[in-house]
Design an enzyme around this catalytic site. Structure first.
Site, PDB file in Angstrom:
ATOM      1  N   ILE A 124       0.828  -1.203   0.000  1.00 22.44           N
ATOM      2  CA  ILE A 124       0.000   0.000   0.000  1.00 22.44           C
ATOM      3  C   ILE A 124       0.864   1.254   0.000  1.00 22.44           C
ATOM      4  O   ILE A 124       0.534   2.254  -0.651  1.00 22.44           O
ATOM      5  CB  ILE A 124      -0.958  -0.001   1.209  1.00 22.44           C
ATOM      6  CG1 ILE A 124      -1.889  -1.210   1.138  1.00 22.44           C
ATOM      7  CG2 ILE A 124      -1.765   1.290   1.268  1.00 22.44           C
ATOM      8  CD1 ILE A 124      -2.786  -1.217  -0.083  1.00 22.44           C
ATOM      9  N   SER A 126      10.984   2.886   7.274  1.00 21.13           N
ATOM     10  CA  SER A 126      10.823   1.450   7.459  1.00 21.13           C
ATOM     11  C   SER A 126      11.838   1.008   8.498  1.00 21.13           C
ATOM     12  O   SER A 126      12.926   1.593   8.606  1.00 21.13           O
ATOM     13  CB  SER A 126      11.064   0.700   6.144  1.00 21.13           C
ATOM     14  OG  SER A 126      11.108  -0.703   6.356  1.00 21.13           O
ATOM     15  N   ARG A 127      11.496  -0.019   9.270  1.00 16.22           N
ATOM     16  CA  ARG A 127      12.453  -0.526  10.260  1.00 16.22           C
ATOM     17  C   ARG A 127      13.638  -1.198   9.578  1.00 16.22           C
ATOM     18  O   ARG A 127      14.681  -1.411  10.190  1.00 16.22           O
ATOM     19  CB  ARG A 127      11.745  -1.502  11.201  1.00 16.22           C
ATOM     20  CG  ARG A 127      10.766  -0.831  12.152  1.00 16.22           C
ATOM     21  CD  ARG A 127       9.922  -1.828  12.890  1.00 16.22           C
ATOM     22  NE  ARG A 127       9.067  -2.596  11.992  1.00 16.22           N
ATOM     23  CZ  ARG A 127       8.189  -3.505  12.382  1.00 16.22           C
ATOM     24  NH1 ARG A 127       8.052  -3.754  13.660  1.00 16.22           N
ATOM     25  NH2 ARG A 127       7.444  -4.152  11.509  1.00 16.22           N
ATOM     26  N   TYR A 185      10.704   5.244  12.473  1.00 17.06           N
ATOM     27  CA  TYR A 185       9.530   6.085  12.288  1.00 17.06           C
ATOM     28  C   TYR A 185       9.707   7.426  12.993  1.00 17.06           C
ATOM     29  O   TYR A 185       9.210   8.456  12.522  1.00 17.06           O
ATOM     30  CB  TYR A 185       8.281   5.374  12.813  1.00 17.06           C
ATOM     31  CG  TYR A 185       8.064   4.012  12.186  1.00 17.06           C
ATOM     32  CD1 TYR A 185       8.261   3.812  10.818  1.00 17.06           C
ATOM     33  CD2 TYR A 185       7.672   2.917  12.950  1.00 17.06           C
ATOM     34  CE1 TYR A 185       8.066   2.577  10.238  1.00 17.06           C
ATOM     35  CE2 TYR A 185       7.468   1.665  12.373  1.00 17.06           C
ATOM     36  CZ  TYR A 185       7.670   1.507  11.020  1.00 17.06           C
ATOM     37  OH  TYR A 185       7.479   0.282  10.445  1.00 17.06           O
ATOM     38  N   HIS A 187      -1.538   0.870  13.550  1.00 15.27           N
ATOM     39  CA  HIS A 187      -2.009   2.219  13.218  1.00 15.27           C
ATOM     40  C   HIS A 187      -2.047   3.131  14.437  1.00 15.27           C
ATOM     41  O   HIS A 187      -1.648   4.296  14.368  1.00 15.27           O
ATOM     42  CB  HIS A 187      -3.399   2.158  12.586  1.00 15.27           C
ATOM     43  CG  HIS A 187      -3.402   1.588  11.211  1.00 15.27           C
ATOM     44  ND1 HIS A 187      -4.563   1.387  10.485  1.00 15.27           N
ATOM     45  CD2 HIS A 187      -2.388   1.176  10.402  1.00 15.27           C
ATOM     46  CE1 HIS A 187      -4.252   0.867   9.303  1.00 15.27           C
ATOM     47  NE2 HIS A 187      -2.957   0.726   9.233  1.00 15.27           N
ATOM     48  N   LYS A 222      -7.179   2.519   6.290  1.00 16.21           N
ATOM     49  CA  LYS A 222      -8.247   1.751   6.935  1.00 16.21           C
ATOM     50  C   LYS A 222      -7.687   0.351   7.237  1.00 16.21           C
ATOM     51  O   LYS A 222      -6.688  -0.067   6.619  1.00 16.21           O
ATOM     52  CB  LYS A 222      -9.473   1.688   6.024  1.00 16.21           C
ATOM     53  CG  LYS A 222      -9.237   0.973   4.673  1.00 16.21           C
ATOM     54  CD  LYS A 222      -9.281  -0.515   4.826  1.00 16.21           C
ATOM     55  CE  LYS A 222      -8.678  -1.239   3.686  1.00 16.21           C
ATOM     56  NZ  LYS A 222      -8.480  -2.683   3.987  1.00 16.21           N
ATOM     57  N   ASP A 233     -10.228  -5.940   6.973  1.00 10.04           N
ATOM     58  CA  ASP A 233      -9.485  -5.804   5.727  1.00 10.04           C
ATOM     59  C   ASP A 233     -10.414  -5.565   4.538  1.00 10.04           C
ATOM     60  O   ASP A 233     -10.122  -4.732   3.676  1.00 10.04           O
ATOM     61  CB  ASP A 233      -8.646  -7.064   5.478  1.00 10.04           C
ATOM     62  CG  ASP A 233      -7.505  -6.801   4.513  1.00 10.04           C
ATOM     63  OD1 ASP A 233      -6.482  -6.244   4.940  1.00 10.04           O
ATOM     64  OD2 ASP A 233      -7.642  -7.138   3.327  1.00 10.04           O
TER      65      ASP A 233
END
Length: 335
Positions: A23, A44-45, A66, A87, A105, A184
């Site tokens: 996404i 990103s980690r 982050y 989230h 979402k 989802d």
């Protein structure tokens, strides 16, 4: 709550993305084609993954944490593209730092988390929105307009389904990732029904079949409205479905080709196709939620008109109630 309008002059809004998955890539590709915004930073980690992502999408900043992205003073809006289960913590990180948030979402894993984020948004006066893209699409308004014009007569029934063969996905099967079909996929038929028929629901009945991990694999929902209308929705993770939404009235019915990304609506009278309506040209649909966020921030609003906080919370509370009824629980639930 409303802030002072953002009068800062900028060529493009610089968008930071948290999460370098599928996404995140779709949003970055969208931003590359927009005149109003640009893909500016990725976090990103995995540092290598962040660097590869930034290189692919021509982003000037790549962060392996982050926190580093949130601390970048040039980031104007953060798009959160991590799993549902993450989230809350990621949006909270942004809001506490004063960074506007557009969060994918399902908004959070449960309603309690949504309430806390919305309260923090109001406390800080910082923009926060759920990126349920169908709410922002102009074609969704066209569908509602056709019904308001009486093209099908008095709308009485609605059906909507959305299914994909995704049972092998970790995010679907694992409780700790807030898995299952409902969060989802189910949010799309639910939002379709709410956009078309509204919220004057007298009762909700449902059925759920679970995976071996305790997540909902197939579900069926029925909204019975106080004025006699009915909406029936289905989702599952095992197979591809037709994705259609159908609104029937006493004069005809409207068939929407895809409740997840509507491109065409066909009006039937007497079981014959009479007229076809098509979605206006778009990049891929993601741009509309970004444009709505920019408009809101420019006007000093902390929520978009298309998906206000109260609507996000209403949906999250509904999802909680359904999961409570089914016995589908996540580790961070309080019910």
């Amino acid at each position: 709550m409303q802030r002072e309008p953002n009068t800062r002059i900028m060529e493009k809004y610089k968008i930071g993305i948290i999460g370098a998955g599928h996404i995140g890539h779709k949003m970055a590709s969208t931003l590359q084609q927009m005149a109003e915004a640009e893909p500016y930073a990725i976090a990103s980690r995995d540092e290598w993954k962040a660097c590869q992502f930034a290189q692919e999408h021509q982003m000037p900043r790549a962060y392996s944490s982050y926190e580093a992205l949130v601390e970048d003073p040039d980031v104007d809006l953060v798009y959160i593209a991590t799993p549902h289960s993450h989230h809350y913590v990621h949006a909270k990180l942004c809001l506490e730092a004063g960074k506007p948030v557009l969060c994918e979402k399902a908004f959070t894993a449960n309603a309690r988390q949504a309430e806390e984020l919305i309260a923090l948004s109001h406390q800080k006066g910082v923009f926060l929105a759920e990126a349920i893209w169908t709410r922002f699409m102009p074609f969704s308004k066209t569908i509602r307009q056709l019904l308001d014009e009486g093209r099908v007569g008095t709308p009485m029934t609605l059906t909507a389904s959305l299914s994909y063969p995704i049972e092998g996905k970790e995010r679907i099967m694992r409780p700790e990732l807030a898995g299952g079909a409902l969060l989802d996929l189910g949010v799309y038929p639910i939002n379709f029904a709410l956009m078309v028929f509204g919220k004057d629901i007298e009762r909700i009945t449902s059925t759920c079949l679970k995976t071996h991990t305790g997540m909902d694999a197939q579900n069926s929902l029925t909204f019975a409205y106080r004025d006699g209308r009915m909406a029936v929705m289905q989702t599952n993770i095992y197979c591809a479905g037709d994705r259609q939404g159908i609104i029937a009235g006493d004069k005809g019915y409207l068939v929407v080709d895809n409740v997840n990304n509507p491109q065409k609506a066909t009006l039937y009278i007497g079981y014959q196709p009479i007229e076809e309506f098509t979605c206006p040209p778009q990049i891929n649909g993601y741009e509309h939620e970004v444009l709505a966020s920019i408009r809101a921030m420019q006007e000093g609003r902390i929520e978009p008109e298309e998906m206000p906080h109260a609507e996000t919370l209403y949906v999250m509370q509904m999802l909680d109630n359904l999961r409570r009824e089914w016995g589908v629980r996540y580790p961070n639930d309080d019910f």
